[in-house]
Scaffold this motif. Structure first.
Motif, PDB file in Angstrom:
ATOM      1  N   CYS A  81       7.278   2.905 -16.936  1.00 47.73           N
ATOM      2  CA  CYS A  81       7.432   4.318 -17.295  1.00 47.73           C
ATOM      3  C   CYS A  81       7.342   4.556 -18.808  1.00 47.73           C
ATOM      4  O   CYS A  81       7.036   5.667 -19.244  1.00 47.73           O
ATOM      5  N   SER A  82       7.601   3.518 -19.606  1.00 47.78           N
ATOM      6  CA  SER A  82       7.454   3.680 -21.054  1.00 47.78           C
ATOM      7  C   SER A  82       5.991   3.610 -21.478  1.00 47.78           C
ATOM      8  O   SER A  82       5.631   4.038 -22.570  1.00 47.78           O
ATOM      9  N   ARG A  83       5.138   3.075 -20.608  1.00 52.99           N
ATOM     10  CA  ARG A  83       3.704   2.965 -20.928  1.00 52.99           C
ATOM     11  C   ARG A  83       2.880   4.074 -20.282  1.00 52.99           C
ATOM     12  O   ARG A  83       1.921   4.581 -20.873  1.00 52.99           O
ATOM     13  N   PHE A  84       3.246   4.491 -19.058  1.00 51.80           N
ATOM     14  CA  PHE A  84       2.467   5.484 -18.324  1.00 51.80           C
ATOM     15  C   PHE A  84       3.334   6.693 -17.972  1.00 51.80           C
ATOM     16  O   PHE A  84       4.548   6.571 -17.852  1.00 51.80           O
ATOM     17  N   ASP A  85       2.688   7.819 -17.799  1.00 53.84           N
ATOM     18  CA  ASP A  85       3.368   9.036 -17.341  1.00 53.84           C
ATOM     19  C   ASP A  85       4.040   8.736 -16.001  1.00 53.84           C
ATOM     20  O   ASP A  85       3.404   8.239 -15.071  1.00 53.84           O
ATOM     21  N   SER A  86       5.319   9.054 -15.895  1.00 59.31           N
ATOM     22  CA  SER A  86       6.098   8.651 -14.709  1.00 59.31           C
ATOM     23  C   SER A  86       5.691   9.380 -13.432  1.00 59.31           C
ATOM     24  O   SER A  86       6.073   8.974 -12.340  1.00 59.31           O
ATOM     25  N   ASP A  87       4.933  10.467 -13.551  1.00 61.97           N
ATOM     26  CA  ASP A  87       4.496  11.202 -12.361  1.00 61.97           C
ATOM     27  C   ASP A  87       3.205  10.657 -11.764  1.00 61.97           C
ATOM     28  O   ASP A  87       2.755  11.119 -10.711  1.00 61.97           O
ATOM     29  N   LEU A  88       2.599   9.689 -12.414  1.00 58.19           N
ATOM     30  CA  LEU A  88       1.338   9.120 -11.926  1.00 58.19           C
ATOM     31  C   LEU A  88       1.578   8.219 -10.720  1.00 58.19           C
ATOM     32  O   LEU A  88       2.694   7.762 -10.480  1.00 58.19           O
TER      33      LEU A  88
ATOM     34  N   VAL B 148       0.841  -1.206   0.000  1.00 57.43           N
ATOM     35  CA  VAL B 148       0.000   0.000   0.000  1.00 57.43           C
ATOM     36  C   VAL B 148       0.873   1.251   0.000  1.00 57.43           C
ATOM     37  O   VAL B 148       0.635   2.196  -0.765  1.00 57.43           O
ATOM     38  N   THR B 149       1.903   1.270   0.826  1.00 57.21           N
ATOM     39  CA  THR B 149       2.830   2.409   0.874  1.00 57.21           C
ATOM     40  C   THR B 149       3.547   2.579  -0.462  1.00 57.21           C
ATOM     41  O   THR B 149       3.701   3.694  -0.974  1.00 57.21           O
ATOM     42  N   PHE B 150       3.973   1.453  -1.054  1.00 55.31           N
ATOM     43  CA  PHE B 150       4.685   1.474  -2.333  1.00 55.31           C
ATOM     44  C   PHE B 150       3.808   2.075  -3.433  1.00 55.31           C
ATOM     45  O   PHE B 150       4.277   2.868  -4.259  1.00 55.31           O
ATOM     46  N   LEU B 151       2.531   1.705  -3.458  1.00 53.31           N
ATOM     47  CA  LEU B 151       1.632   2.136  -4.536  1.00 53.31           C
ATOM     48  C   LEU B 151       1.239   3.606  -4.426  1.00 53.31           C
ATOM     49  O   LEU B 151       0.637   4.163  -5.351  1.00 53.31           O
ATOM     50  N   LYS B 152       1.572   4.244  -3.312  1.00 53.18           N
ATOM     51  CA  LYS B 152       1.336   5.686  -3.175  1.00 53.18           C
ATOM     52  C   LYS B 152       2.481   6.502  -3.758  1.00 53.18           C
ATOM     53  O   LYS B 152       2.377   7.722  -3.893  1.00 53.18           O
ATOM     54  N   ARG B 153       3.570   5.822  -4.129  1.00 52.23           N
ATOM     55  CA  ARG B 153       4.716   6.518  -4.705  1.00 52.23           C
ATOM     56  C   ARG B 153       4.493   6.734  -6.196  1.00 52.23           C
ATOM     57  O   ARG B 153       3.846   5.918  -6.867  1.00 52.23           O
ATOM     58  N   PRO B 154       5.005   7.833  -6.788  1.00 47.07           N
ATOM     59  CA  PRO B 154       4.885   8.028  -8.242  1.00 47.07           C
ATOM     60  C   PRO B 154       5.611   6.918  -8.996  1.00 47.07           C
ATOM     61  O   PRO B 154       6.584   6.337  -8.492  1.00 47.07           O
ATOM     62  N   LEU B 155       5.142   6.627 -10.192  1.00 44.75           N
ATOM     63  CA  LEU B 155       5.670   5.482 -10.944  1.00 44.75           C
ATOM     64  C   LEU B 155       7.168   5.575 -11.207  1.00 44.75           C
ATOM     65  O   LEU B 155       7.847   4.550 -11.284  1.00 44.75           O
ATOM     66  N   HIS B 156       7.693   6.786 -11.355  1.00 45.52           N
ATOM     67  CA  HIS B 156       9.133   6.884 -11.654  1.00 45.52           C
ATOM     68  C   HIS B 156       9.985   6.375 -10.495  1.00 45.52           C
ATOM     69  O   HIS B 156      11.129   5.953 -10.694  1.00 45.52           O
TER      70      HIS B 156
END
Length: 349
Positions: A72-79, A56-64
């Motif tokens: 990151c090649s598929r989704f915006d890295s700031d999401l 849960v904590t990990f998934l709150k971090r931005p994708l980058h």
């Protein structure tokens, strides 16, 4: 779907299901966790060893910060997948709308209403139902039954299927923007992210517990019918007031477009698209047949003004994504205010 996309899908669906029933960890969330471990290992990155609280904590971090190239090649890295207040982020709620989700299943009812009205040529009835749903996120039993009486039984039952009965033991706080029920997360009252961005949550309304039986729109209808419907209705009323000598129509030809504006020999066809992220809007058009826009001159996809304020450069980022995808769109995409300026010039108003 590619492995990275399949993992995101499982995590997103798992989060949705978990939000509905917190005492059970969904299989999709477990599966997504295992897929994440594998991708992290392949990328040489540390991974969350358990679902609560590490995943849960990990998934709150931005994708980058995941440092997985295929993500990151598929989704915006700031999401990010999970908002700070908990729950799936707006971007991935909308992404799931396109690829399929729990709440998307609830939208099938709206699609059935659209199909029924088209099969029976019920343009006025469809517009009446869409408007009613947008204006009545919460409704008492008698008012709902009274509204249903205007329609054939099958259509009336579909309208009721958009709602769910509420269990009211105490007073209920109501969202000041969309009018749906507020949830309390981490001690704060919250609704959809858009509602929080556009409204003052220090000034909420209250539904008193009086013994009256109330119904509310199902979550999927609230998220994907009510919220965009508010922007559509506001634009419709604005144009109706502005262009008094024109024929301004809501959901013309049974929702072929959201709004049409006709004066003399000129007709504009407007589709309002209210996606939180411009990449999602571009991906939507990449998966859709755009024939209706080719068949109708002066068709414009309209973006609510607040999207530019919430995500500066929205139109530019959309156009850049369209170019990346190699798409040629047979229509214009512009902010609401720019659309009105264009119509002013063409209609000589």
């Amino acid at each position: 779907m590619q492995p990275a996309e399949q993992m995101i899908y499982n995590l997103a669906v798992g989060i949705q299901k978990w939000q509905q029933k917190k005492d059970v960890i969904p299989n999709e969330l477990r599966k997504g966790h295992l897929q994440l471990i594998r991708l992290c290992s392949e990328s040489g990155q540390p991974f969350p060893k358990n679902i609560i609280p590490e995943l849960v904590t990990f998934l709150k971090r931005p994708l980058h910060e995941w440092r997985i190239d295929s993500i990151c090649s598929r989704f915006d890295s700031d999401l990010y997948l999970i908002e700070d207040v908990g729950g799936l982020s707006d971007y991935f709620q909308e992404w799931l709308e396109m690829v399929g989700s729990i709440e998307n299943e609830q939208q099938k009812t709206m699609k059935e209403i659209l199909k029924y009205c088209r099969d029976h040529s019920l343009n006025e009835e469809y517009t009446k139902i869409r408007t009613f749903l947008t204006k009545n996120p919460i409704i008492d039993y008698m008012k709902l039954q009274s509204f249903k009486m205007d329609f054939a039984r099958e259509l009336a039952n579909l309208v009721e299927a958009c709602y769910e009965k509420m269990n009211i033991d105490n007073d209920i706080e109501i969202c000041p923007y969309c009018g749906w029920t507020l949830e309390r997360k981490k001690g704060e009252l919250t609704c959809a992210k858009l509602c929080r961005q556009l409204s003052d949550f220090n000034n909420t309304k209250t539904l008193k517990c009086t013994g009256t039986v109330y119904y509310r729109l199902k979550k999927g209808i609230q998220r994907f019918v009510l919220l965009p419907g508010k922007a559509e209705l506001e634009l419709f009323h604005k144009l109706k007031k502005k262009y008094k000598n024109a024929d301004v129509m809501l959901y013309p030809d049974i929702d072929k477009f959201d709004i049409s504006v006709k004066k003399d020999h000129i007709t504009f066809y407007l589709d309002m698209k209210d996606y939180a992220h411009p990449h999602l809007l571009a991906d939507y058009f990449n998966s859709q047949d755009t024939k209706k826009y080719v068949d109708h001159m002066r068709s414009i996809v309209v973006i609510p003004n607040y999207r530019e304020r919430l995500k500066p450069g929205y139109i530019k980022r959309f156009c850049a994504r369209i170019q990346e995808l190699g798409l040629h769109l047979p229509f214009e995409v512009m902010l609401e205010r720019e659309c009105i300026k264009k119509m002013d010039r063409m209609l000589m108003i």
